[in-house]
Structures are given as structure tokens and as C-alpha cells.
Design an enzyme around this catalytic site. Sequence first.
Site, short mmCIF file in Angstrom:
data_model
loop_
_atom_site.label_atom_id
_atom_site.label_comp_id
_atom_site.label_asym_id
_atom_site.label_seq_id
_atom_site.Cartn_x
_atom_site.Cartn_y
_atom_site.Cartn_z
N ARG B 259 1.71 13.09 2.81
CA ARG B 259 0.70 13.18 1.76
C ARG B 259 -0.50 13.91 2.32
O ARG B 259 -1.06 13.50 3.33
CB ARG B 259 0.38 11.77 1.22
CG ARG B 259 -0.79 11.09 1.83
CD ARG B 259 -1.16 9.80 1.16
NE ARG B 259 -1.13 8.66 2.07
CZ ARG B 259 -2.05 8.40 2.98
NH1 ARG B 259 -3.08 9.19 3.14
NH2 ARG B 259 -1.94 7.33 3.76
N HIS B 263 -4.96 8.08 0.85
CA HIS B 263 -4.04 7.08 0.28
C HIS B 263 -4.29 6.92 -1.22
O HIS B 263 -3.38 7.02 -2.03
CB HIS B 263 -4.22 5.76 1.01
CG HIS B 263 -3.71 4.56 0.29
ND1 HIS B 263 -2.37 4.39 0.06
CD2 HIS B 263 -4.34 3.51 -0.27
CE1 HIS B 263 -2.19 3.26 -0.63
NE2 HIS B 263 -3.37 2.72 -0.84
N TYR B 273 -7.54 8.32 10.86
CA TYR B 273 -6.24 7.96 11.46
C TYR B 273 -5.27 9.12 11.66
O TYR B 273 -4.18 8.93 12.14
CB TYR B 273 -5.58 6.84 10.64
CG TYR B 273 -5.45 7.10 9.15
CD1 TYR B 273 -4.40 7.86 8.64
CD2 TYR B 273 -6.39 6.58 8.25
CE1 TYR B 273 -4.28 8.10 7.29
CE2 TYR B 273 -6.28 6.82 6.87
CZ TYR B 273 -5.22 7.58 6.41
OH TYR B 273 -5.11 7.82 5.06
#
Lengths: 325, 360
Positions: B259, B263, B273
Site C-alpha cells: 500500500r 493505513h 515505520y
Amino acid sequence: MAQMTMIQAITDAMRTELKNDENVLVFGEDVGQNGGVFRATEGLQDEFGEDRVFDTPLAESGIGGLSIGLALEGYRPVPEIQFFGFVYEVMDSISGQMSRMRYRSGGSHTNPITIRSPFGGGVHTPELHADSLEGLIAQQPGIKVVIPSTPYDAKGLLIQSIRDNDPVLFLEHMKLYRSFRGEVPEEEYTLELGKADIKREGKDVTLIAYGAMVHASLKAAEELEKDGIEAEVIDLRTVSPIDIDTIIESVEKTNRVVVVQEAQRQAGVAANIVAEIQERAILHLEAPVLRVTAPDTVYAFSEAEEVWLPNHKDIVEKVNTVINF
Amino acid sequence: MKYVLESVESQFEMFQILNEDGKIVNKDDMPDLSDEDLKELMRRMVYTRILDQRSIALNRQGRLGFYAPTAGQEASQLGSQFALEQDDFILPGYRDVPQLIWQGLPLYQAFLFSRGHYHGNQMPENVRALSPQIIIGAQYVQAAGVALGMKKRGKKTVAITYTGDGGTSQGDFYEGINFAGAYQAPAIFIVQNNRFAISVPVEKQTNAKTLAQKAVAAGIEGIQVDGMDILAVYAVTKDARNRAVNGEGPTLIETMTYRYGPHTMAGDDPTRYRTDDQDSEWEKKDPLVRFRKFLEGKKLWSEEEENKVIEEAKDDIKKAIKETDAYPKQKVTDLMENMFEELPSNLQEQMEEYKEKESK
């Protein structure tokens, strides 16, 4: 004293206990490098290492079982359930297992677990993120349910929860995370679990609330003051067990009560409080005890949220009813 | 003593048809698709990429609510949906809105879903699907149930469900594939392995080398596929569907994808991250880029055609958001009406109270 948001106070409480007790472990989904989806564990992995503060695989039931197992091995787990709407995935670990561990082992094992979890409405989350499900766990014997409403309370209550030798569910209202700051001592302190706090004194009516509804009640009290009505606001701080003594003392003074909860009306914490009051102080009452609650539907995520959530106007209206009874 | 983990794991290889340069590397498995079908796949991917960009913009303007970005996952989402028939049943995760749209959910309803309006969850009559699941993995067990129901009725249809790499850690995931296996039910379980469950990388999610191999313990077929290759995703889903309706049981499909965005649009920051290097490494595998190269090589696609799709998408979105704005706002009384077949006494009482509140 430092000025902190509630989420900073929560982080501070975890840091304090990670320092104090090498058996304290903090874990859950995204709590490590990411610092939690709300940043409640921000910086803790850097400070205490991945041994003490770590990510788990994505499984709430796994987090519950892991907590129980680590506690059996002498650790003091502080797991995070990312949103309390996900509690259904971990219900067995909470209600079927950890809350019964002391009983089931005849006291030879305990589960000093503190489950932290965000909940509560008003921040436009999707389905199953905002629900007030404290009543589900409050009905379970063997676990305490703590809900702070201010940064100061959050720190003292969380430290005490972690030190408690039985399981504690520590629910953090999302709307309160960053909506205001309050004074919080930098040193450690604890607040007794199961003890309510009078957030405002008054003689005419008692408002009993917890979580975000404490603030709605305080706002209602300000409105009422303009009409010459002095409302006393009790913040339960712990919804299981309930601090009956503080409630009854106030009822005996004001003789009128409105109980406020963000959760739906049916079978809730407020209903329990009403029952306790009528059993212990019915002769002190000048009016029926009324409730302000959400309606008995699923949470109205996004659209209709503002109408669905109880607010200070609803409280003022009910207070006027008990005053004019 | 004989341990088999290493030998079993090493047998799971990523299935691919089209490589990063848009060249066919696996002619034998090339699916039987007409030129029109191939162009339609491209059209859908371009359209969906625009829809994602516009949805992100609309979310930032406060005109959409909950939104989980889809860019990067088009081949996984649309290739698998293209292999379905209209009577198949879709049980999507929260990122799987595009599959519903291409199965027939009107755009304005997808937007209403994003706003938390119940009408966004009401599927049109010809769309057999649930609205996107919020609880990770819950749809997996339900898919086993839908598939068993189809089998009992002798239908030649399948239940298809989607989750991500994180979802494979949930108990529901294992229960779902095991139940479907035990009943040999016609289910297709898709895992879109986009490498991160919010912030947690798949390497921390499990010690398994592939997620496809989890099928082995359930006694069902599992396959890992290049999730940026729409032909490969289509081919494995089509094969899984054929075997399912022939009574050969369920399949677990792991699509290797990424992706590009956060999120969801609710404050996730991917720079916490993952690295720019990781992002650009995956952008090189982009499903649109490689399929465009493939089609251009066959003289089936041009910049002009692509621009036409982009304009069409923008136009549709504009109309749909107008329709969304014009739709009556959701009321608390709407929720009350959707709780039971008949209003119980408590809700009857509350209905009056909220009718009055909402008329003000």
C-alpha cells in the site's frame, strides 16, 4: 507541576512503572516503533528496549492469552487493545479466564494485568471503534474497571492499576486524549481504585458521571448555576467497584440525582447506580433518580454522532425535571 | 524424526505471468482473455487509481469519512474480482471497496459508507456482498459459512473473502480456512500481503516464510502470487473458482503487494515505520506501469485512451459526490429502524424522543 494532556499523563504513568518494576511489560498492536495508533506508548520502546515494550501479531485474543501466560510467569503485563470495540475478540481471555484466575487456582495464581484501551465517541471513528462497552466488563466479577476523566486522574489511577494484584480494565476516552491539558505532578503518585471524586460541590442536585460525561456534567453545572441551581458533580473514576459511600453522602445532602453515561440506556452502569441509591437512600429522595444516556441502538458512527451522544443540554433538561418534580 | 518445515516452505514460490517490465514470463499460464478484457482490466486499474487519489483529497476536505487508501493494490483487488461471476458472494475487508464498486455498488453509496451512512451498506439487488468488515478477520469464518450454504444448495458459485497480512494472525483466519477445508466448501480466501499491518512488518507478524503455506495445516491448497501482476492474480483466482465450483474445495491465495499510502486517513504516518527506499522499490513493481507496458506492446493502449479513462473517472466522482451530498442525512431514528424487524418497546419510546430532537 507540568501541564499535560491525558495521553501524556498515561505515557508518563507507564514510564514510571516500567522504571519502578522490571516485571512490567507493555505490548500490543503497533505499540512499539509506532508508539501506538494514538501515540500513548511514544518513546517507550526506545527508552526501555524491545524486551519490555513490544509489538504483538495482530490478534486480540492472542494478546489476552499472552498476558495471562506472562502473568503466570511472574510478569506484570500492561497490554493495549487498540480500540475497545475489538473487545469481543478477547472476551474469553478477559471474562472467562483472567478474571477467574485467582478463584480458579484458589489464590495460588493471580493475574495482575492492566488492559489499556481507547473508547468513546465524538471523534468520527468507523464502526466498532467508539462504543462504550464498560458495562460488559463491569458485570464480570474479578476485574476492576477504571475510567479517568482528567490527566491528573489518569496518571494516578494508571499507576495504581498497574500495581494492583488483580486484573484491571483501564478505559481511556478518545475525546479526552488531547482536548485539554491539566496539571500533573512529575513525581509518582497513586489514586485509590474504587474511590469516586467530587469534581464540583453543590447542594441542590447530584450529577453522577464518568469519562467524557464528567465534562458534559460540569458544563451542565455551569449552565445550571446561572439559574441558581448548585449541582454537585461526582466523577466515579471506577465503575466497578462503585464508590457507594461517596454517592450516598451526596444524595443525603442534595436529595436529587441524575446519572449520566455515554453508553446505551439498557442494562448499563447508570442503572446499577440508580438501583443502589434506591436500596440505600430512598427516604432521602425528593424526586425519582433520572438517567441521561444514549439510545438503544448501535453507536452512530460519523453521521448522527452528535445527536446520538448525550450532551450538557440533555443533562440540564433532566436536572430541571428532578428539581421541578 | 523427520521435520518438514524447511522443505514445505521452500516449495511455495511466487506465481507470476507479467514481470516488472511488462513481459510475459509464463506463457503456459496466460489466461484466456480477449483484447477487450485486457483493456477493461487496464481501464479499471486507472479508474480505481484516480478514485483513490480523489477519495484522499475528499477526505482531507472533510467531505468523506473513514477511508483506507488502495493505491498499489489495484492488481490484487481488481484481478481477483474480475475472475468472479455476478452471483458470487464477496466478504470484503475495510480496504476492499473497489471490488464492491466493480461488482456493482454505485459510487455514491461507497462514499456514503465512508461517511458512516447506513445506505452505504445496502447492497444493490444484483450485488451479493457484505459491506466492508471492520473487525480484522471476522469475514473469514463467515465466508466458510456462505460457501457451505452454496454447496448445500448445489449452487455453482463461490464465496470470496479478503484480509491482509495482519489478518492471518487472527484466530478467525485459521478457523475460517479450517472450516472451509473440513466441509470442502467453495470458498476463496485472499490475503493481500501489503507487508505492513498498520506499522508492524509481516516479518514480525509470523515466523512463517509465506502466508500461503498456512493453507497446508488446514489441508487446503495455497498459492503465493505476484499481487502487482493483474494477469497472475486473475489466473489464480479463476483457477481457484473453477476448482471450488467443481467440488475441489477452498483455496488460500497470498498476493504480494504494497500500500503506497497510509493505513487509513485517520492520522497514520508511514514514515514512522517504513523507508523511502522500500516505497520506491515497490513503486518499480507498480501494477499499472507494467500492465500499461504490456498493452502498449500489443498496441492495445495509448495515452489518449488513458486520459479518457481519467476524465471519465473524475467526472463520475464529481457526480457521485453531489449525489452523496444530496442524499438525506442519516438520523438516529434511521438507526432505530435498523435494529430489529419490529421496534421493541424501549425503542418505540425513544423513537418519539429522538423524532422530536431531530426535528429541531
